[in-house]
Design a protein around this motif. Structure first.
Motif, short mmCIF file in Angstrom:
data_model
loop_
_atom_site.label_atom_id
_atom_site.label_comp_id
_atom_site.label_asym_id
_atom_site.label_seq_id
_atom_site.Cartn_x
_atom_site.Cartn_y
_atom_site.Cartn_z
N PHE A 96 18.01 -8.21 -5.16
CA PHE A 96 17.58 -6.83 -6.61
C PHE A 96 16.33 -5.98 -5.67
CE2 PHE A 96 20.13 -9.67 -8.67
CZ PHE A 96 20.98 -9.05 -8.95
N LEU A 97 14.91 -7.54 -5.86
CA LEU A 97 13.91 -6.68 -5.34
C LEU A 97 13.78 -5.77 -4.50
CD1 LEU A 97 11.29 -6.29 -6.00
CD2 LEU A 97 10.90 -8.54 -5.21
N THR A 98 14.14 -6.32 -2.94
CA THR A 98 13.88 -5.95 -1.96
C THR A 98 14.46 -4.36 -1.65
OG1 THR A 98 13.65 -8.36 -0.40
CG2 THR A 98 14.47 -6.39 0.67
N HIS A 99 15.52 -4.34 -2.36
CA HIS A 99 16.40 -3.18 -1.58
C HIS A 99 16.06 -2.04 -2.99
CE1 HIS A 99 20.29 -0.68 -1.33
NE2 HIS A 99 20.60 -0.87 -2.95
N THR A 100 15.81 -2.45 -4.49
CA THR A 100 15.10 -1.51 -4.71
C THR A 100 14.13 -1.19 -4.66
OG1 THR A 100 16.06 -3.13 -6.89
CG2 THR A 100 14.43 -0.94 -7.70
N ILE A 101 13.14 -1.73 -4.33
CA ILE A 101 11.53 -1.24 -3.33
C ILE A 101 11.90 0.04 -2.64
CG2 ILE A 101 9.75 -1.40 -2.37
CD1 ILE A 101 9.89 -1.92 -5.91
N GLU A 119 1.06 -0.98 0.40
CA GLU A 119 0.12 0.11 -0.01
C GLU A 119 0.74 0.96 -0.04
OE1 GLU A 119 -2.90 0.27 3.95
OE2 GLU A 119 -0.62 -0.73 4.50
N VAL A 120 0.74 2.25 -0.55
CA VAL A 120 0.93 3.35 -0.50
C VAL A 120 1.10 4.18 0.54
CG1 VAL A 120 1.22 5.73 -1.85
CG2 VAL A 120 0.61 4.08 -3.36
N THR A 121 1.66 4.98 1.47
CA THR A 121 1.36 5.43 2.97
C THR A 121 2.82 6.53 2.82
OG1 THR A 121 3.47 3.99 3.78
CG2 THR A 121 0.91 3.59 3.96
N THR A 122 3.01 7.35 4.19
CA THR A 122 4.49 7.99 4.18
C THR A 122 5.37 7.47 3.81
OG1 THR A 122 3.43 8.48 6.49
CG2 THR A 122 2.97 10.00 4.75
N ALA A 123 4.85 6.28 4.62
CA ALA A 123 7.02 5.18 4.38
C ALA A 123 6.96 4.61 3.78
CB ALA A 123 6.33 3.94 5.86
N ALA A 124 6.23 4.80 2.24
CA ALA A 124 5.94 3.97 1.06
C ALA A 124 5.75 4.54 0.24
CB ALA A 124 5.95 2.49 0.89
N ILE A 155 13.85 3.09 -3.61
CA ILE A 155 12.77 4.54 -4.41
C ILE A 155 11.52 4.74 -3.42
CG2 ILE A 155 13.52 3.20 -6.75
CD1 ILE A 155 11.15 1.83 -6.90
N ARG A 156 11.57 3.22 -2.66
CA ARG A 156 9.74 4.23 -2.31
C ARG A 156 10.03 4.71 -0.41
NH1 ARG A 156 4.36 -0.25 -2.66
NH2 ARG A 156 3.78 1.66 -2.26
N ALA A 157 11.07 4.55 0.09
CA ALA A 157 12.04 4.99 0.97
C ALA A 157 10.93 6.56 1.03
CB ALA A 157 13.27 5.51 1.76
N PRO A 158 10.95 6.83 2.80
CA PRO A 158 10.36 8.13 2.69
C PRO A 158 11.46 10.00 2.41
CG PRO A 158 10.01 6.71 4.63
CD PRO A 158 11.48 5.81 3.54
N GLY A 159 12.73 9.13 2.39
CA GLY A 159 13.31 10.44 2.19
C GLY A 159 13.65 10.63 0.23
N GLY A 160 13.06 9.12 -0.16
CA GLY A 160 13.64 8.69 -1.27
C GLY A 160 13.75 9.63 -2.65
N PRO A 161 13.72 9.38 -3.59
CA PRO A 161 13.35 9.77 -5.02
C PRO A 161 11.59 10.62 -5.34
CG PRO A 161 13.70 7.71 -5.59
CD PRO A 161 14.09 8.34 -4.53
N LEU A 162 11.02 9.71 -4.54
CA LEU A 162 9.28 9.58 -4.41
C LEU A 162 8.45 10.44 -3.54
CD1 LEU A 162 8.44 5.85 -6.59
CD2 LEU A 162 8.66 7.98 -7.39
N SER A 163 9.06 10.78 -2.40
CA SER A 163 8.95 11.39 -0.99
C SER A 163 8.13 13.04 -1.53
CB SER A 163 10.07 11.45 -0.14
OG SER A 163 10.99 12.81 -1.17
N ALA A 164 8.19 13.57 -2.65
CA ALA A 164 7.41 14.53 -2.19
C ALA A 164 5.93 13.75 -3.16
CB ALA A 164 7.80 15.67 -3.14
N CYS A 165 5.61 12.62 -3.63
CA CYS A 165 4.77 12.40 -4.34
C CYS A 165 3.24 11.94 -3.70
CB CYS A 165 5.13 11.92 -5.69
SG CYS A 165 6.19 12.10 -7.11
N MET A 166 2.88 10.95 -4.10
CA MET A 166 1.97 10.67 -3.35
C MET A 166 2.53 9.87 -2.25
SD MET A 166 -0.97 8.90 -5.53
CE MET A 166 -0.28 6.88 -5.77
N THR A 167 1.20 9.94 -1.31
CA THR A 167 1.45 9.12 0.33
C THR A 167 0.29 8.79 0.70
OG1 THR A 167 1.46 11.49 1.63
CG2 THR A 167 4.05 10.40 1.11
N SER A 168 -0.92 9.21 0.03
CA SER A 168 -1.82 7.89 0.47
C SER A 168 -2.80 7.98 -1.07
CB SER A 168 -3.33 9.48 0.81
OG SER A 168 -4.00 9.13 1.10
#
Length: 182
Positions: A125-130, A77-82, A133-146
């Motif tokens: 590969f999968l675990t580290h990549t996800i 799910e999409v959350t502030t943590a992911a 990119i979905r880390a709270p401070g990662g490249p998508l952190s300014a995008c959808m969190t809900s």
């Protein structure tokens, strides 16, 4: 002397004989002796090195894999943590990460990877990549969190290095001084 001449004729004959088209090991996939080696498949290139139509085609194929397989299977799910971004294709760093993940997936699902190939892909590969990119401070952190609040914003990257700035300033200075001469 006659034996030497005879051996030389035999060697010449063997050297000029056409290469055998079949190999005793052909059933095992080995090429014929003396034949050309099988052509190697083209080396995959990182997507950010591609341009034009080649880039667009690769991005389309990647998008299909991400949207139809990766996110439904591993998106959680999409959350502030992911966080996630429905416009992830506009984030070059995310595109690069996902493309590398996709290439690794293709390699590890191949039968030559063996029965544990996909487990290795998950672990290495999968675990580290996800997580990256979905880390709270990662490249998508300014995008959808809900999912109820779709959002997309590209974060600014770091400024150029001092060396690049100085080189650009020197280049601008030298081209400006050559403009007029009376």
């Amino acid at each position: 002397m006659e034996q030497s001449a005879q051996q030389a004729r035999r060697l010449d004959h063997l050297a000029s004989a056409p290469a055998s088209q079949s190999s005793p090991f052909s059933a095992l996939g080995a090429p014929a002796f003396g034949g050309p080696p099988p052509a190697a498949p083209p080396e995959p290139r990182p997507i950010l090195e591609l341009e034009g139509e080649e880039y667009e085609d690769e991005l389309d194929a990647l998008s299909d894999w991400v949207d139809d397989f990766l996110m439904p299977s591993y998106g959680a799910e999409v959350t502030t943590a992911a966080p996630w971004c429905p416009r992830w294709q506009e984030h070059d760093d995310v595109v690069a990460w996902l493309h590398a993940l996709w290439l690794a997936y293709q390699q590890h699902k191949d039968p030559e990877a063996g029965p544990s190939g996909l487990l290795v892909w998950h672990r290495d590969f999968l675990t580290h990549t996800i997580a990256a990119i979905r880390a709270p401070g990662g490249p998508l952190s300014a995008c959808m969190t809900s999912p109820d609040r779709p959002a997309h914003r590209l974060l600014p990257g770091p400024p150029p290095s001092i060396r690049t700035e100085e080189a650009n300033a020197a280049e601008a200075g030298s081209s400006g001084s050559t403009g007029s001469g009376s």
